[in-house]
Enzyme design. Structure first.
Site, PDB file in Angstrom:
ATOM      1  N   TYR A  86      15.298 -23.828  35.339  1.00  0.00           N
ATOM      2  CA  TYR A  86      15.264 -22.383  35.057  1.00  0.00           C
ATOM      3  C   TYR A  86      15.636 -22.101  33.611  1.00  0.00           C
ATOM      4  CZ  TYR A  86      15.597 -17.399  35.385  1.00  0.00           C
ATOM      5  OH  TYR A  86      15.375 -16.062  35.166  1.00  0.00           O
ATOM      6  N   PHE A 138      -6.536  -4.593  16.424  1.00  0.00           N
ATOM      7  CA  PHE A 138      -6.939  -5.351  17.601  1.00  0.00           C
ATOM      8  C   PHE A 138      -6.490  -4.544  18.814  1.00  0.00           C
ATOM      9  CE2 PHE A 138      -6.764  -8.456  21.008  1.00  0.00           C
ATOM     10  CZ  PHE A 138      -8.086  -8.845  20.982  1.00  0.00           C
ATOM     11  N   THR A 139      -7.274  -4.608  19.873  1.00  0.00           N
ATOM     12  CA  THR A 139      -7.094  -3.712  21.030  1.00  0.00           C
ATOM     13  C   THR A 139      -5.660  -3.711  21.581  1.00  0.00           C
ATOM     14  OG1 THR A 139      -7.893  -5.512  22.412  1.00  0.00           O
ATOM     15  CG2 THR A 139      -9.518  -3.873  21.718  1.00  0.00           C
ATOM     16  N   ASP A 229      -0.367 -11.749  12.900  1.00  0.00           N
ATOM     17  CA  ASP A 229      -0.952 -12.118  14.171  1.00  0.00           C
ATOM     18  C   ASP A 229      -1.549 -13.496  13.907  1.00  0.00           C
ATOM     19  OD1 ASP A 229      -2.524 -12.703  16.323  1.00  0.00           O
ATOM     20  OD2 ASP A 229      -3.197 -10.636  16.617  1.00  0.00           O
ATOM     21  N   LYS A 272      -5.683 -19.414  22.125  1.00  0.00           N
ATOM     22  CA  LYS A 272      -6.798 -19.625  21.184  1.00  0.00           C
ATOM     23  C   LYS A 272      -6.566 -20.935  20.422  1.00  0.00           C
ATOM     24  CE  LYS A 272      -7.055 -15.064  22.168  1.00  0.00           C
ATOM     25  NZ  LYS A 272      -6.103 -14.365  23.064  1.00  0.00           N
ATOM     26  N   ARG A 396     -18.005  -5.521  21.505  1.00  0.00           N
ATOM     27  CA  ARG A 396     -16.969  -5.201  20.537  1.00  0.00           C
ATOM     28  C   ARG A 396     -17.479  -4.052  19.669  1.00  0.00           C
ATOM     29  NH1 ARG A 396     -11.939  -7.364  21.837  1.00  0.00           N
ATOM     30  NH2 ARG A 396     -12.624  -5.897  23.400  1.00  0.00           N
ATOM     31  N   PHE A 463     -12.419  -1.057  27.990  1.00  0.00           N
ATOM     32  CA  PHE A 463     -13.530  -2.012  27.987  1.00  0.00           C
ATOM     33  C   PHE A 463     -13.397  -3.067  29.076  1.00  0.00           C
ATOM     34  CE2 PHE A 463     -10.123  -3.066  25.123  1.00  0.00           C
ATOM     35  CZ  PHE A 463      -9.804  -4.352  25.521  1.00  0.00           C
TER      36      PHE A 463
HETATM   37  C1  P61 Z   1     -10.078 -12.452  22.935  1.00  0.00           C
HETATM   38  F1  P61 Z   1     -11.466  -8.195  24.940  1.00  0.00           F
HETATM   39  N1  P61 Z   1      -7.840 -12.056  22.343  1.00  0.00           N
HETATM   40  O1  P61 Z   1     -10.326 -12.506  21.710  1.00  0.00           O
HETATM   41  P1  P61 Z   1      -3.495 -12.333  24.765  1.00  0.00           P
HETATM   42  N2  P61 Z   1      -4.365 -10.996  18.940  1.00  0.00           N
HETATM   43  C2  P61 Z   1      -5.611 -11.452  18.799  1.00  0.00           C
HETATM   44  C3  P61 Z   1      -6.355 -11.749  19.921  1.00  0.00           C
HETATM   45  O2  P61 Z   1      -7.596 -12.193  19.771  1.00  0.00           O
HETATM   46  C4  P61 Z   1      -5.790 -11.581  21.229  1.00  0.00           C
HETATM   47  C5  P61 Z   1      -4.448 -11.102  21.308  1.00  0.00           C
HETATM   48  C6  P61 Z   1      -3.773 -10.819  20.163  1.00  0.00           C
HETATM   49  C7  P61 Z   1      -8.702 -12.183  23.343  1.00  0.00           C
HETATM   50  C8  P61 Z   1      -8.392 -11.846  24.781  1.00  0.00           C
HETATM   51  C9  P61 Z   1      -8.669 -10.389  24.914  1.00  0.00           C
HETATM   52  O3  P61 Z   1      -9.689  -6.528  23.913  1.00  0.00           O
HETATM   53  C10 P61 Z   1      -9.311  -7.744  24.389  1.00  0.00           C
HETATM   54  O4  P61 Z   1      -2.999 -13.720  24.909  1.00  0.00           O
HETATM   55  C11 P61 Z   1      -6.182 -11.614  17.442  1.00  0.00           C
HETATM   56  O5  P61 Z   1      -4.886 -12.125  25.247  1.00  0.00           O
HETATM   57  O6  P61 Z   1      -2.544 -11.333  25.339  1.00  0.00           O
HETATM   58  C12 P61 Z   1      -6.538 -11.819  22.389  1.00  0.00           C
HETATM   59  O7  P61 Z   1      -3.505 -12.112  23.194  1.00  0.00           O
HETATM   60  C13 P61 Z   1      -3.804 -10.890  22.629  1.00  0.00           C
HETATM   61  C14 P61 Z   1      -9.959  -9.950  25.065  1.00  0.00           C
HETATM   62  C15 P61 Z   1      -7.691  -9.475  24.578  1.00  0.00           C
HETATM   63  C16 P61 Z   1     -10.262  -8.631  24.831  1.00  0.00           C
HETATM   64  C17 P61 Z   1      -8.008  -8.137  24.334  1.00  0.00           C
HETATM   65  O8  P61 Z   1     -10.920 -12.647  23.810  1.00  0.00           O
END
Ligand code: P61
Length: 472
Positions: A86, A138-139, A229, A272, A396, A463
Protein backbone atom coordinates in the site's frame (compact mmCIF):
# COMPACT_ATOMS: atom_id res chain seq x y z
CA UNK A 1 15.23 17.55 -40.82
CA UNK A 2 12.04 16.22 -42.38
CA UNK A 3 11.87 16.06 -46.14
CA UNK A 4 8.86 18.34 -46.26
CA UNK A 5 10.76 21.10 -44.48
CA UNK A 6 13.50 20.64 -47.06
CA UNK A 7 10.73 21.28 -49.61
CA UNK A 8 10.42 17.83 -51.14
CA UNK A 9 9.01 14.41 -50.45
CA UNK A 10 11.10 11.40 -51.37
CA UNK A 11 8.89 8.51 -50.28
CA UNK A 12 8.78 7.05 -53.76
CA UNK A 13 12.15 8.13 -55.16
CA UNK A 14 15.43 6.19 -55.58
CA UNK A 15 16.99 8.71 -53.21
CA UNK A 16 15.02 7.12 -50.39
CA UNK A 17 17.01 5.14 -47.84
CA UNK A 18 14.84 2.82 -45.76
CA UNK A 19 15.11 2.41 -42.04
CA UNK A 20 13.55 -0.40 -40.06
CA UNK A 21 11.94 -0.43 -36.65
CA UNK A 22 14.45 -1.21 -33.88
CA UNK A 23 12.39 -4.15 -32.59
CA UNK A 24 10.84 -7.39 -33.78
CA UNK A 25 7.41 -8.79 -33.02
CA UNK A 26 7.01 -11.46 -30.33
CA UNK A 27 3.25 -11.53 -29.78
CA UNK A 28 0.42 -10.48 -32.05
CA UNK A 29 -3.22 -9.50 -31.65
CA UNK A 30 -5.65 -10.51 -34.36
CA UNK A 31 -7.36 -7.81 -36.39
CA UNK A 32 -10.78 -8.34 -37.90
CA UNK A 33 -12.10 -6.78 -41.05
CA UNK A 34 -15.73 -5.74 -41.44
CA UNK A 35 -18.03 -5.11 -44.37
CA UNK A 36 -19.20 -1.66 -45.40
CA UNK A 37 -22.74 -2.57 -44.28
CA UNK A 38 -21.47 -3.55 -40.82
CA UNK A 39 -19.55 -0.30 -40.56
CA UNK A 40 -22.51 1.80 -41.64
CA UNK A 41 -24.54 0.17 -38.86
CA UNK A 42 -21.75 0.55 -36.28
CA UNK A 43 -21.14 4.25 -36.94
CA UNK A 44 -24.89 4.99 -36.83
CA UNK A 45 -25.13 3.17 -33.48
CA UNK A 46 -22.14 5.24 -32.29
CA UNK A 47 -23.94 8.49 -33.15
CA UNK A 48 -21.31 9.22 -35.85
CA UNK A 49 -18.76 9.70 -33.08
CA UNK A 50 -15.64 7.54 -33.44
CA UNK A 51 -15.11 7.67 -29.64
CA UNK A 52 -18.33 5.68 -29.26
CA UNK A 53 -17.43 2.84 -31.63
CA UNK A 54 -16.70 -0.53 -30.11
CA UNK A 55 -13.07 -1.41 -30.77
CA UNK A 56 -14.08 -4.83 -32.09
CA UNK A 57 -15.66 -2.99 -35.05
CA UNK A 58 -12.41 -1.14 -35.88
CA UNK A 59 -9.76 -2.45 -38.28
CA UNK A 60 -6.87 0.02 -37.87
CA UNK A 61 -7.27 2.06 -34.70
CA UNK A 62 -5.73 5.53 -35.06
CA UNK A 63 -8.04 7.19 -32.53
CA UNK A 64 -5.15 7.93 -30.21
CA UNK A 65 -1.59 7.11 -29.20
CA UNK A 66 -2.71 7.34 -25.56
CA UNK A 67 -2.32 4.08 -23.65
CA UNK A 68 -2.39 2.17 -26.94
CA UNK A 69 1.32 1.60 -27.48
CA UNK A 70 2.96 -1.84 -27.30
CA UNK A 71 5.06 -2.47 -24.21
CA UNK A 72 8.42 -4.21 -24.58
CA UNK A 73 9.33 -7.60 -23.13
CA UNK A 74 11.40 -5.66 -20.59
CA UNK A 75 8.35 -3.68 -19.51
CA UNK A 76 6.19 -6.81 -19.31
CA UNK A 77 8.88 -8.45 -17.19
CA UNK A 78 8.67 -5.39 -14.93
CA UNK A 79 4.92 -5.97 -14.58
CA UNK A 80 5.81 -9.25 -12.84
CA UNK A 81 8.06 -7.32 -10.48
CA UNK A 82 5.18 -5.27 -9.09
CA UNK A 83 5.65 -4.51 -5.40
CA UNK A 84 1.98 -4.18 -4.46
CA UNK A 85 2.48 -2.68 -1.03
CA UNK A 86 0.00 0.00 0.00
CA UNK A 87 2.86 2.37 0.68
CA UNK A 88 6.55 2.65 -0.04
CA UNK A 89 6.51 0.34 -3.08
CA UNK A 90 9.94 -0.28 -4.58
CA UNK A 91 8.45 0.51 -7.97
CA UNK A 92 7.63 4.03 -6.79
CA UNK A 93 11.27 4.63 -5.91
CA UNK A 94 12.36 3.30 -9.29
CA UNK A 95 9.91 5.64 -11.03
CA UNK A 96 10.96 8.62 -8.91
CA UNK A 97 14.62 7.94 -9.74
CA UNK A 98 13.83 7.72 -13.47
CA UNK A 99 11.97 11.05 -13.40
CA UNK A 100 14.86 12.65 -11.54
CA UNK A 101 17.44 11.23 -13.94
CA UNK A 102 15.74 11.91 -17.27
CA UNK A 103 13.52 14.95 -16.54
CA UNK A 104 15.63 16.43 -13.76
CA UNK A 105 12.78 17.25 -11.39
CA UNK A 106 13.62 16.41 -7.76
CA UNK A 107 10.02 15.79 -6.62
CA UNK A 108 7.09 13.91 -8.12
CA UNK A 109 3.77 12.32 -7.21
CA UNK A 110 2.32 9.58 -9.41
CA UNK A 111 -1.20 10.07 -10.77
CA UNK A 112 -3.58 7.70 -12.54
CA UNK A 113 -3.01 9.59 -15.83
CA UNK A 114 -2.28 13.06 -17.19
CA UNK A 115 -5.52 14.76 -16.20
CA UNK A 116 -5.00 13.62 -12.59
CA UNK A 117 -1.78 15.65 -12.57
CA UNK A 118 -3.52 18.60 -14.28
CA UNK A 119 -6.23 18.53 -11.64
CA UNK A 120 -3.71 18.65 -8.76
CA UNK A 121 -1.57 21.36 -10.37
CA UNK A 122 -4.59 23.56 -11.17
CA UNK A 123 -5.99 23.28 -7.64
CA UNK A 124 -2.62 24.02 -6.04
CA UNK A 125 -1.56 26.94 -8.21
CA UNK A 126 -4.69 28.76 -9.42
CA UNK A 127 -6.79 31.34 -7.57
CA UNK A 128 -10.25 32.40 -8.79
CA UNK A 129 -10.09 35.00 -11.57
CA UNK A 130 -6.50 34.35 -12.65
CA UNK A 131 -5.19 33.86 -16.19
CA UNK A 132 -3.14 30.93 -17.48
CA UNK A 133 -1.29 31.55 -20.76
CA UNK A 134 -0.32 28.57 -22.87
CA UNK A 135 0.87 27.53 -26.33
CA UNK A 136 -2.59 26.51 -27.53
CA UNK A 137 -5.23 24.84 -25.41
CA UNK A 138 -5.52 21.17 -24.68
CA UNK A 139 -9.01 19.93 -23.81
CA UNK A 140 -8.43 18.41 -20.35
CA UNK A 141 -5.71 20.89 -19.36
CA UNK A 142 -7.88 23.92 -20.09
CA UNK A 143 -10.93 22.40 -18.42
CA UNK A 144 -9.02 21.81 -15.16
CA UNK A 145 -7.69 25.37 -15.30
CA UNK A 146 -11.23 26.68 -15.81
CA UNK A 147 -12.71 24.49 -13.05
CA UNK A 148 -10.07 25.96 -10.71
CA UNK A 149 -11.27 29.48 -11.63
CA UNK A 150 -8.81 30.56 -14.32
CA UNK A 151 -9.22 31.75 -17.89
CA UNK A 152 -6.92 30.21 -20.47
CA UNK A 153 -5.28 32.56 -23.00
CA UNK A 154 -3.58 31.23 -26.13
CA UNK A 155 -0.13 32.78 -26.70
CA UNK A 156 1.16 30.46 -29.41
CA UNK A 157 2.68 31.98 -32.59
CA UNK A 158 0.18 32.73 -35.39
CA UNK A 159 1.79 30.15 -37.69
CA UNK A 160 0.41 27.40 -35.43
CA UNK A 161 -3.11 28.24 -36.59
CA UNK A 162 -2.16 27.97 -40.26
CA UNK A 163 -2.08 24.34 -41.44
CA UNK A 164 0.06 25.24 -44.48
CA UNK A 165 2.82 27.14 -42.68
CA UNK A 166 6.15 25.29 -42.79
CA UNK A 167 7.56 26.91 -39.64
CA UNK A 168 9.78 24.20 -38.08
CA UNK A 169 8.69 25.09 -34.52
CA UNK A 170 4.99 25.89 -34.75
CA UNK A 171 4.64 25.14 -31.04
CA UNK A 172 6.64 28.24 -30.10
CA UNK A 173 5.27 30.78 -27.66
CA UNK A 174 4.81 34.27 -29.13
CA UNK A 175 6.88 36.31 -26.69
CA UNK A 176 5.16 39.58 -27.64
CA UNK A 177 1.73 38.06 -26.94
CA UNK A 178 2.95 36.75 -23.60
CA UNK A 179 4.52 40.10 -22.66
CA UNK A 180 1.34 41.96 -23.61
CA UNK A 181 -0.72 39.59 -21.48
CA UNK A 182 1.58 40.08 -18.49
CA UNK A 183 1.35 43.87 -18.96
CA UNK A 184 -2.43 43.69 -19.11
CA UNK A 185 -3.16 41.19 -16.33
CA UNK A 186 -0.17 41.77 -14.05
CA UNK A 187 2.31 39.05 -13.11
CA UNK A 188 0.46 38.41 -9.82
CA UNK A 189 -2.58 37.25 -11.74
CA UNK A 190 -0.65 34.66 -13.73
CA UNK A 191 -0.03 31.60 -11.55
CA UNK A 192 2.12 29.93 -14.19
CA UNK A 193 2.64 29.64 -17.93
CA UNK A 194 1.62 26.28 -19.32
CA UNK A 195 4.02 25.14 -22.05
CA UNK A 196 3.16 22.04 -24.02
CA UNK A 197 5.83 20.05 -25.84
CA UNK A 198 4.80 18.99 -28.44
CA UNK A 199 1.53 20.86 -29.11
CA UNK A 200 -1.17 18.30 -29.70
CA UNK A 201 -3.98 20.56 -30.96
CA UNK A 202 -1.64 22.33 -33.40
CA UNK A 203 -0.76 19.05 -35.09
CA UNK A 204 1.92 17.58 -32.81
CA UNK A 205 4.18 20.58 -33.44
CA UNK A 206 7.37 21.16 -31.42
CA UNK A 207 8.73 24.16 -29.55
CA UNK A 208 12.39 25.07 -29.96
CA UNK A 209 14.99 25.09 -27.21
CA UNK A 210 15.68 28.74 -27.96
CA UNK A 211 12.02 29.64 -27.53
CA UNK A 212 11.86 27.72 -24.25
CA UNK A 213 14.95 29.58 -23.07
CA UNK A 214 13.37 32.91 -24.03
CA UNK A 215 10.08 32.09 -22.30
CA UNK A 216 12.05 31.17 -19.21
CA UNK A 217 13.99 34.45 -19.28
CA UNK A 218 10.79 36.47 -19.73
CA UNK A 219 8.98 34.64 -16.93
CA UNK A 220 12.00 34.91 -14.62
CA UNK A 221 11.96 38.70 -15.04
CA UNK A 222 8.37 38.73 -13.80
CA UNK A 223 8.64 35.97 -11.20
CA UNK A 224 6.19 33.73 -13.07
CA UNK A 225 6.51 29.96 -12.93
CA UNK A 226 6.49 27.65 -15.96
CA UNK A 227 4.87 24.23 -15.94
CA UNK A 228 5.46 21.93 -18.87
CA UNK A 229 2.96 19.57 -20.32
CA UNK A 230 5.72 17.01 -20.85
CA UNK A 231 3.41 14.33 -22.26
CA UNK A 232 5.28 14.21 -25.60
CA UNK A 233 8.45 16.08 -24.60
CA UNK A 234 10.62 13.21 -25.88
CA UNK A 235 9.14 13.66 -29.36
CA UNK A 236 9.76 17.40 -28.96
CA UNK A 237 13.41 16.71 -28.06
CA UNK A 238 13.75 14.61 -31.20
CA UNK A 239 12.53 17.51 -33.35
CA UNK A 240 15.06 19.81 -31.65
CA UNK A 241 17.79 17.31 -32.50
CA UNK A 242 16.64 17.20 -36.14
CA UNK A 243 15.83 20.85 -36.74
CA UNK A 244 17.62 23.20 -34.34
CA UNK A 245 21.12 24.52 -34.83
CA UNK A 246 23.63 22.98 -32.44
CA UNK A 247 21.70 19.85 -31.42
CA UNK A 248 22.33 17.38 -34.21
CA UNK A 249 25.08 15.52 -32.33
CA UNK A 250 23.31 15.52 -28.97
CA UNK A 251 21.31 12.55 -27.66
CA UNK A 252 17.57 12.95 -27.29
CA UNK A 253 18.00 12.15 -23.59
CA UNK A 254 20.40 15.06 -23.07
CA UNK A 255 18.19 17.44 -25.07
CA UNK A 256 15.16 16.43 -22.99
CA UNK A 257 17.08 17.05 -19.80
CA UNK A 258 18.20 20.50 -20.94
CA UNK A 259 14.68 21.38 -22.07
CA UNK A 260 13.24 20.67 -18.63
CA UNK A 261 15.81 22.93 -16.94
CA UNK A 262 13.78 25.92 -18.16
CA UNK A 263 10.65 24.91 -16.25
CA UNK A 264 9.49 24.62 -12.65
CA UNK A 265 7.74 21.32 -13.07
CA UNK A 266 5.60 19.23 -15.35
CA UNK A 267 2.37 17.34 -15.77
CA UNK A 268 2.74 14.01 -17.52
CA UNK A 269 0.47 11.54 -19.18
CA UNK A 270 2.70 8.46 -19.24
CA UNK A 271 0.31 6.91 -21.77
CA UNK A 272 2.14 8.60 -24.66
CA UNK A 273 5.95 9.01 -24.71
CA UNK A 274 6.40 6.66 -21.77
CA UNK A 275 4.94 3.61 -23.50
CA UNK A 276 2.48 2.48 -20.84
CA UNK A 277 -1.22 1.69 -20.94
CA UNK A 278 -1.98 3.76 -17.83
CA UNK A 279 -0.17 6.21 -15.57
CA UNK A 280 1.10 9.75 -15.17
CA UNK A 281 2.74 12.09 -12.69
CA UNK A 282 3.12 15.65 -11.48
CA UNK A 283 6.74 16.73 -11.02
CA UNK A 284 8.23 19.89 -9.55
CA UNK A 285 11.29 21.64 -8.12
CA UNK A 286 9.69 23.63 -5.30
CA UNK A 287 9.46 21.62 -2.04
CA UNK A 288 6.44 23.69 -0.94
CA UNK A 289 4.51 22.79 -4.08
CA UNK A 290 5.54 19.16 -3.54
CA UNK A 291 4.20 19.29 0.00
CA UNK A 292 0.84 20.56 -1.23
CA UNK A 293 0.76 17.98 -4.03
CA UNK A 294 1.53 15.09 -1.72
CA UNK A 295 -1.20 16.28 0.63
CA UNK A 296 -3.78 16.71 -2.15
CA UNK A 297 -2.91 13.53 -4.06
CA UNK A 298 -4.24 11.39 -1.19
CA UNK A 299 -7.66 13.05 -1.60
CA UNK A 300 -8.09 12.41 -5.31
CA UNK A 301 -5.64 9.73 -6.49
CA UNK A 302 -4.12 7.69 -3.65
CA UNK A 303 -1.09 7.83 -1.38
CA UNK A 304 1.88 9.87 -2.57
CA UNK A 305 3.81 6.65 -3.32
CA UNK A 306 1.21 5.21 -5.69
CA UNK A 307 -1.19 7.94 -6.83
CA UNK A 308 -3.86 5.60 -8.18
CA UNK A 309 -1.43 3.19 -9.85
CA UNK A 310 -0.54 -0.41 -9.09
CA UNK A 311 3.12 -1.05 -8.30
CA UNK A 312 3.43 -2.93 -11.58
CA UNK A 313 2.16 0.10 -13.54
CA UNK A 314 4.79 2.32 -11.93
CA UNK A 315 7.47 -0.23 -12.82
CA UNK A 316 6.34 -0.35 -16.45
CA UNK A 317 6.45 3.46 -16.60
CA UNK A 318 9.92 3.64 -15.00
CA UNK A 319 11.21 1.22 -17.62
CA UNK A 320 9.24 3.03 -20.34
CA UNK A 321 11.05 6.31 -19.60
CA UNK A 322 14.40 4.71 -20.43
CA UNK A 323 13.10 3.14 -23.63
CA UNK A 324 11.37 6.35 -24.71
CA UNK A 325 14.56 8.40 -24.87
CA UNK A 326 16.49 5.83 -26.91
CA UNK A 327 17.53 7.58 -30.14
CA UNK A 328 16.76 4.59 -32.37
CA UNK A 329 13.30 4.21 -30.85
CA UNK A 330 12.26 7.81 -31.24
CA UNK A 331 13.61 8.08 -34.78
CA UNK A 332 11.52 5.10 -35.84
CA UNK A 333 8.47 6.33 -33.94
CA UNK A 334 8.41 9.77 -35.55
CA UNK A 335 9.63 8.22 -38.82
CA UNK A 336 6.46 6.15 -39.09
CA UNK A 337 4.32 9.25 -38.70
CA UNK A 338 6.41 11.07 -41.31
CA UNK A 339 6.05 8.13 -43.71
CA UNK A 340 2.26 8.31 -43.63
CA UNK A 341 2.28 12.09 -43.88
CA UNK A 342 4.59 12.20 -46.87
CA UNK A 343 2.55 9.60 -48.69
CA UNK A 344 -0.59 11.74 -48.31
CA UNK A 345 1.27 14.90 -49.30
CA UNK A 346 2.48 13.11 -52.42
CA UNK A 347 -1.13 12.41 -53.37
CA UNK A 348 -2.17 16.03 -52.89
CA UNK A 349 -4.24 15.40 -49.78
CA UNK A 350 -4.40 18.44 -47.48
CA UNK A 351 -2.73 17.80 -44.13
CA UNK A 352 -1.15 19.96 -41.45
CA UNK A 353 2.48 20.76 -42.32
CA UNK A 354 5.10 19.95 -41.22
CA UNK A 355 4.11 16.39 -40.26
CA UNK A 356 3.78 16.18 -36.45
CA UNK A 357 5.38 13.87 -33.93
CA UNK A 358 2.54 11.53 -33.04
CA UNK A 359 -0.05 11.94 -35.77
CA UNK A 360 -0.93 13.09 -39.25
CA UNK A 361 -3.72 15.68 -39.18
CA UNK A 362 -6.04 15.94 -42.18
CA UNK A 363 -7.14 19.51 -42.87
CA UNK A 364 -10.91 19.02 -43.00
CA UNK A 365 -11.57 22.61 -44.10
CA UNK A 366 -9.63 22.03 -47.32
CA UNK A 367 -10.71 18.38 -47.62
CA UNK A 368 -14.44 19.26 -47.45
CA UNK A 369 -14.56 22.94 -48.47
CA UNK A 370 -18.27 22.72 -49.28
CA UNK A 371 -19.17 22.18 -45.59
CA UNK A 372 -19.52 25.08 -43.12
CA UNK A 373 -17.85 24.68 -39.73
CA UNK A 374 -21.33 24.29 -38.15
CA UNK A 375 -21.76 21.16 -40.26
CA UNK A 376 -18.79 19.61 -38.41
CA UNK A 377 -16.43 18.88 -41.31
CA UNK A 378 -13.83 17.04 -39.20
CA UNK A 379 -16.43 14.98 -37.34
CA UNK A 380 -17.96 14.12 -40.71
CA UNK A 381 -14.63 13.15 -42.25
CA UNK A 382 -13.70 10.94 -39.27
CA UNK A 383 -17.01 9.08 -39.68
CA UNK A 384 -16.47 8.75 -43.45
CA UNK A 385 -12.98 7.37 -42.99
CA UNK A 386 -14.35 4.72 -40.68
CA UNK A 387 -17.08 3.82 -43.16
CA UNK A 388 -14.54 3.71 -46.01
CA UNK A 389 -11.93 1.41 -44.51
CA UNK A 390 -12.64 0.67 -40.87
CA UNK A 391 -9.98 3.22 -39.90
CA UNK A 392 -10.71 5.01 -36.63
CA UNK A 393 -9.49 8.62 -36.30
CA UNK A 394 -10.40 11.56 -34.06
CA UNK A 395 -12.09 14.92 -34.59
CA UNK A 396 -9.97 17.89 -33.55
CA UNK A 397 -12.04 20.90 -34.54
CA UNK A 398 -15.19 22.69 -33.51
CA UNK A 399 -16.57 19.75 -31.50
CA UNK A 400 -13.35 19.43 -29.48
CA UNK A 401 -13.15 23.21 -28.94
CA UNK A 402 -16.50 23.23 -27.09
CA UNK A 403 -18.14 26.32 -25.62
CA UNK A 404 -16.95 29.36 -23.70
CA UNK A 405 -17.68 28.50 -20.04
CA UNK A 406 -18.85 32.04 -19.23
CA UNK A 407 -20.97 32.97 -22.26
CA UNK A 408 -21.86 29.47 -23.43
CA UNK A 409 -21.05 30.57 -26.98
CA UNK A 410 -19.72 28.06 -29.46
CA UNK A 411 -15.95 28.42 -30.00
CA UNK A 412 -14.82 28.50 -33.65
CA UNK A 413 -11.22 27.25 -33.84
CA UNK A 414 -9.19 28.12 -36.94
CA UNK A 415 -8.05 24.51 -37.20
CA UNK A 416 -10.63 21.91 -38.20
CA UNK A 417 -8.67 18.66 -38.22
CA UNK A 418 -8.96 14.89 -38.28
CA UNK A 419 -6.14 13.21 -36.38
CA UNK A 420 -4.66 9.93 -37.62
CA UNK A 421 -2.73 9.04 -34.49
CA UNK A 422 -0.01 6.39 -34.61
CA UNK A 423 0.35 4.23 -31.50
CA UNK A 424 4.00 3.39 -30.73
CA UNK A 425 5.39 0.05 -31.90
CA UNK A 426 1.93 -1.27 -32.90
CA UNK A 427 1.35 -0.99 -36.64
CA UNK A 428 3.53 -1.83 -39.63
CA UNK A 429 4.27 0.21 -42.72
CA UNK A 430 1.65 -1.87 -44.55
CA UNK A 431 -1.04 -0.70 -42.11
CA UNK A 432 0.00 2.86 -42.90
CA UNK A 433 -0.25 2.15 -46.63
CA UNK A 434 -3.79 0.80 -46.19
CA UNK A 435 -4.65 3.88 -44.13
CA UNK A 436 -3.30 6.24 -46.80
CA UNK A 437 -5.27 4.42 -49.51
CA UNK A 438 -8.47 4.71 -47.46
CA UNK A 439 -7.94 8.42 -46.99
CA UNK A 440 -7.32 8.78 -50.74
CA UNK A 441 -10.56 6.88 -51.50
CA UNK A 442 -12.47 9.33 -49.30
CA UNK A 443 -10.69 12.22 -51.00
CA UNK A 444 -11.80 10.95 -54.43
CA UNK A 445 -15.47 11.03 -53.42
CA UNK A 446 -15.25 14.11 -51.19
CA UNK A 447 -17.77 16.15 -53.20
CA UNK A 448 -20.52 13.67 -52.31
CA UNK A 449 -19.88 13.85 -48.55
CA UNK A 450 -22.52 15.73 -46.57
CA UNK A 451 -22.28 17.07 -43.00
CA UNK A 452 -23.74 16.26 -39.59
CA UNK A 453 -25.96 17.85 -36.95
CA UNK A 454 -25.41 17.38 -33.21
CA UNK A 455 -28.25 15.60 -31.43
CA UNK A 456 -26.71 15.23 -27.95
CA UNK A 457 -24.20 17.56 -26.32
CA UNK A 458 -22.68 16.59 -22.94
CA UNK A 459 -21.70 19.36 -20.49
CA UNK A 460 -17.98 18.54 -20.16
CA UNK A 461 -15.49 17.57 -22.89
CA UNK A 462 -18.41 17.04 -25.23
CA UNK A 463 -16.39 15.45 -28.05
CA UNK A 464 -16.02 12.21 -26.06
CA UNK A 465 -19.75 11.42 -25.91
CA UNK A 466 -21.59 13.78 -28.29
CA UNK A 467 -23.97 12.19 -30.79
CA UNK A 468 -24.71 13.26 -34.37
CA UNK A 469 -26.96 12.51 -37.32
CA UNK A 470 -26.35 13.01 -41.04
CA UNK A 471 -27.92 16.16 -42.45
CA UNK A 472 -31.01 15.02 -44.34
C1 P61 B 1 -4.85 12.03 -26.83
F1 P61 B 1 -9.52 13.46 -27.32
N1 P61 B 1 -4.20 13.02 -24.80
O1 P61 B 1 -4.05 12.80 -27.39
P1 P61 B 1 -4.60 11.73 -20.00
N2 P61 B 1 -1.84 16.59 -22.27
C2 P61 B 1 -1.72 16.20 -23.54
C3 P61 B 1 -2.44 15.11 -23.98
O2 P61 B 1 -2.32 14.74 -25.25
C4 P61 B 1 -3.30 14.40 -23.08
C5 P61 B 1 -3.37 14.87 -21.74
C6 P61 B 1 -2.64 15.95 -21.37
C7 P61 B 1 -4.99 12.12 -25.37
C8 P61 B 1 -6.12 11.40 -24.67
C9 P61 B 1 -7.30 12.30 -24.80
O3 P61 B 1 -9.58 15.59 -25.75
C10 P61 B 1 -8.95 14.45 -25.36
O4 P61 B 1 -3.61 10.71 -19.59
C11 P61 B 1 -0.83 16.95 -24.46
O5 P61 B 1 -5.40 11.35 -21.20
O6 P61 B 1 -5.46 12.16 -18.86
C12 P61 B 1 -4.09 13.33 -23.52
O7 P61 B 1 -3.71 12.97 -20.41
C13 P61 B 1 -4.26 14.19 -20.75
C14 P61 B 1 -8.01 12.34 -25.97
C15 P61 B 1 -7.48 13.31 -23.88
C16 P61 B 1 -8.85 13.39 -26.22
C17 P61 B 1 -8.33 14.39 -24.15
O8 P61 B 1 -5.50 11.17 -27.42
Amino acid sequence: MSNIIRGKTIVESRERRSWAEPYKIKMVERLKTTTREQRLRAIAEAGYNTFLLRSKDVYIDLLTDSGTSAMSDHQWAGIMMGDEAYSGSENFYHLEAAVQKFYGFPYMVPTHQGRGAEHLLSRIMIRQGQTVPGNMYFTTTRLHQELAGATFVDVIIDEAHDPASLHPFKGNVDLAKLQALIDREGADNIPYVCVAATVNMAGGQPISMQNMRDVHALCARHGIKIFLDATRAVENAYFIQQREEGYKNRSVASILHEFCVYSDGATMSGKKDLLVNIGGFLAMRDPNIYQQASSLVVVFEGMHTYGGLAGRDMEAMARGIEEAVDDDHIRARVGQVEYLGEKLIGWGIPIVLPVGGHAVYLDAKRFLPHLTQDQFPAQTLAAELYIQGGIRSMERGIVSAGRDPVTGAQRYPKLELVRLTIPRRVYTQAHLDVTAESVADCFDRRASITGLTMTYEPQYLRFFQARFEPIA
